[in-house]
Design a protein around this motif. Structure first.
Motif, short mmCIF file in Angstrom:
data_model
loop_
_atom_site.label_atom_id
_atom_site.label_comp_id
_atom_site.label_asym_id
_atom_site.label_seq_id
_atom_site.Cartn_x
_atom_site.Cartn_y
_atom_site.Cartn_z
N LEU A 177 0.89 -1.31 0.00
CA LEU A 177 0.21 0.00 0.02
C LEU A 177 0.92 1.40 -0.05
CD1 LEU A 177 -2.70 -0.98 2.32
CD2 LEU A 177 -3.22 -0.67 0.04
N ALA A 178 1.93 1.08 1.00
CA ALA A 178 2.93 2.60 0.65
C ALA A 178 3.33 2.57 -0.50
CB ALA A 178 4.12 2.20 1.77
N GLU A 179 3.96 1.66 -1.35
CA GLU A 179 4.32 2.07 -2.56
C GLU A 179 3.52 2.23 -3.69
OE1 GLU A 179 5.90 -2.10 -3.94
OE2 GLU A 179 7.69 -1.77 -2.62
N ALA A 180 2.12 1.90 -3.50
CA ALA A 180 1.11 2.39 -4.27
C ALA A 180 0.87 3.89 -4.00
CB ALA A 180 -0.21 1.63 -4.22
N LEU A 181 0.80 4.15 -2.60
CA LEU A 181 0.31 5.68 -2.41
C LEU A 181 1.60 6.69 -2.44
CD1 LEU A 181 -1.44 4.69 1.05
CD2 LEU A 181 -2.63 5.62 -1.11
N THR A 182 2.82 6.33 -2.55
CA THR A 182 3.91 7.31 -2.56
C THR A 182 4.70 7.05 -4.06
OG1 THR A 182 5.22 5.51 -1.36
CG2 THR A 182 4.11 7.12 -0.05
N GLY A 183 3.93 6.89 -4.99
CA GLY A 183 4.57 6.91 -6.32
C GLY A 183 5.40 5.91 -6.73
N GLY A 184 5.14 4.56 -6.28
CA GLY A 184 5.82 3.40 -6.63
C GLY A 184 5.22 3.00 -7.65
N PRO A 185 5.59 1.66 -8.36
CA PRO A 185 4.92 1.11 -9.49
C PRO A 185 3.36 1.11 -9.42
CG PRO A 185 6.82 -0.33 -8.50
CD PRO A 185 6.27 0.68 -7.55
N ALA A 186 3.04 0.99 -10.50
CA ALA A 186 1.48 0.72 -10.59
C ALA A 186 1.12 -0.47 -9.69
CB ALA A 186 0.73 0.78 -11.88
N PRO A 187 0.15 -0.26 -8.91
CA PRO A 187 -0.25 -1.46 -8.07
C PRO A 187 -0.89 -2.67 -8.92
CG PRO A 187 -2.04 0.39 -7.49
CD PRO A 187 -0.87 0.82 -8.49
N ASP A 188 -0.60 -3.67 -8.31
CA ASP A 188 -1.45 -4.89 -8.94
C ASP A 188 -2.77 -4.93 -8.63
OD1 ASP A 188 -1.74 -5.96 -6.34
OD2 ASP A 188 0.16 -7.23 -6.64
N ALA A 248 -7.37 -3.27 -5.25
CA ALA A 248 -8.70 -3.78 -4.62
C ALA A 248 -8.53 -3.28 -3.10
CB ALA A 248 -9.15 -5.09 -4.82
N LEU A 249 -7.59 -3.63 -2.42
CA LEU A 249 -7.38 -3.34 -1.21
C LEU A 249 -7.43 -2.06 -0.85
CD1 LEU A 249 -6.93 -4.52 1.83
CD2 LEU A 249 -4.26 -4.39 1.18
N ALA A 250 -6.74 -1.23 -1.57
CA ALA A 250 -6.72 0.35 -1.63
C ALA A 250 -7.99 0.92 -1.67
CB ALA A 250 -5.85 0.97 -2.53
N THR A 251 -8.69 0.37 -2.59
CA THR A 251 -10.23 0.75 -2.85
C THR A 251 -11.10 0.39 -1.54
OG1 THR A 251 -10.04 0.16 -5.02
CG2 THR A 251 -12.37 0.80 -4.40
N LEU A 252 -10.62 -0.78 -0.98
CA LEU A 252 -11.47 -1.09 0.39
C LEU A 252 -11.21 -0.16 1.26
CD1 LEU A 252 -11.38 -4.87 -0.06
CD2 LEU A 252 -13.50 -3.54 -0.22
N VAL A 253 -9.92 0.13 1.53
CA VAL A 253 -9.40 0.96 2.60
C VAL A 253 -10.11 2.34 2.70
CG1 VAL A 253 -7.36 2.40 3.30
CG2 VAL A 253 -7.29 -0.09 3.16
N ALA A 254 -10.17 3.05 1.35
CA ALA A 254 -10.84 4.27 1.36
C ALA A 254 -12.24 4.28 1.44
CB ALA A 254 -10.61 4.81 -0.22
N ALA A 255 -12.89 3.10 1.19
CA ALA A 255 -14.44 3.06 1.45
C ALA A 255 -14.92 2.91 2.76
CB ALA A 255 -14.92 1.81 0.56
N VAL A 256 -13.92 2.22 3.60
CA VAL A 256 -14.26 2.26 5.04
C VAL A 256 -13.42 3.36 5.84
CG1 VAL A 256 -14.69 -0.28 5.11
CG2 VAL A 256 -12.36 0.35 5.37
N ARG A 257 -12.88 4.16 5.32
CA ARG A 257 -12.33 5.34 5.81
C ARG A 257 -11.21 4.91 6.87
NH1 ARG A 257 -17.61 8.70 7.95
NH2 ARG A 257 -18.90 8.00 6.44
N MET A 258 -10.27 4.10 6.41
CA MET A 258 -9.08 3.51 7.05
C MET A 258 -7.91 4.35 7.04
SD MET A 258 -8.15 -0.43 7.26
CE MET A 258 -9.81 -1.15 7.55
N GLU A 259 -7.99 5.38 6.24
CA GLU A 259 -6.65 6.28 5.88
C GLU A 259 -5.76 6.43 7.28
OE1 GLU A 259 -9.88 7.69 3.17
OE2 GLU A 259 -9.69 7.26 5.24
N PRO A 260 -6.29 6.66 8.20
CA PRO A 260 -5.43 6.82 9.59
C PRO A 260 -4.82 5.72 9.73
CG PRO A 260 -7.38 7.96 9.84
CD PRO A 260 -8.03 7.16 8.63
#
Length: 225
Positions: free
Chosen positions: A138-149, A154-166
């Protein structure tokens, strides 16, 4: 399908490693894990959206016990809407996932008594490698790493939907714009917005599950501020 289920990754992110307690509202986590299992099944080609409902298209087991239990249940019941399945599946799911993680030695079950008669359970971390890999992706996806698989998206999408950013534990520049970046990842993977069934069977199924999840979380917690 082998490895760690999306619902397990979501739960590990939501629990404090030391105290073994959930760090977010339990209702949103329960809804999120139910949605995660549905997303898992859609990505594995086991369920698809048609005529307003999610239905089993391939009952072949995936190899993940928790996911396969849901697959068996869905195959035995009539099709339901994404919103209905998210609500139906959330009950008791957390206990099954925690039991699976305890059995695999990822967390341990600590039973305590509060106020002399209330029995509670905590689940401190034992083997951090699973969560470390989840956070790294997730950190790689969020901080400019390679395009996530696909699974990380999907996990990043779920994290956003349940407001789990903190719970991601980012700070400074990395923490700024997390919500926007998660939305970009979801959109780039086709897991949000609209994707026609002519272009994809999986994407509309996932998108509608995520939409139902977001609406359920809003109903439970109120609109996001």
């Amino acid at each position: 399908m082998t490895g760690v289920a999306l619902a397990e990754e979501l739960l590990l992110l939501a629990y404090d490693d030391e105290t073994g307690r959930a760090t977010m509202p339990r209702i949103s986590l329960d809804l999120g894990m139910a949605a995660a299992v549905l997303v898992e099944l859609a990505l594995a080609g086991r369920i698809a959206y048609a005529d307003g409902n999610l239905a089993v298209t391939d009952p072949t087991p995936t190899g993940e016990p928790i996911v396969d239990g849901v697959l068996d249940r869905m195959a035995a019941e009539a099709p339901h809407s994404p919103a209905s399945w998210v609500q139906r599946l959330r009950h008791g799911l957390r206990d099954r996932i925690l039991g699976d993680l305890v059995g695999r030695g990822v967390v341990r079950d600590v039973e305590e008594t509060e106020l002399g008669f209330i029995v509670v359970h905590r689940y401190p971390m034992v083997d951090p490698t699973v969560e470390q890999d989840t956070r790294r992706r997730l950190a790689e996806a969020l901080t400019g790493g390679p395009a996530p698989d696909e699974r990380t998206a999907a996990l990043a999408t779920l994290v956003a939907a349940v407001r789990m950013e903190p719970a991601l534990g980012l700070d400074g520049d990395d923490a700024r714009g997390v919500e926007k970046r998660l939305a970009e990842i979801a959109g780039g993977a086709g897991f949000s917005g609209t994707v026609s069934t002519e272009d994809s069977v999986v994407r509309p199924s996932v998108s509608l599950v995520v939409l139902a999840l977001g609406q359920a979380v809003d109903a439970a917690l109120g609109p996001r501020r």
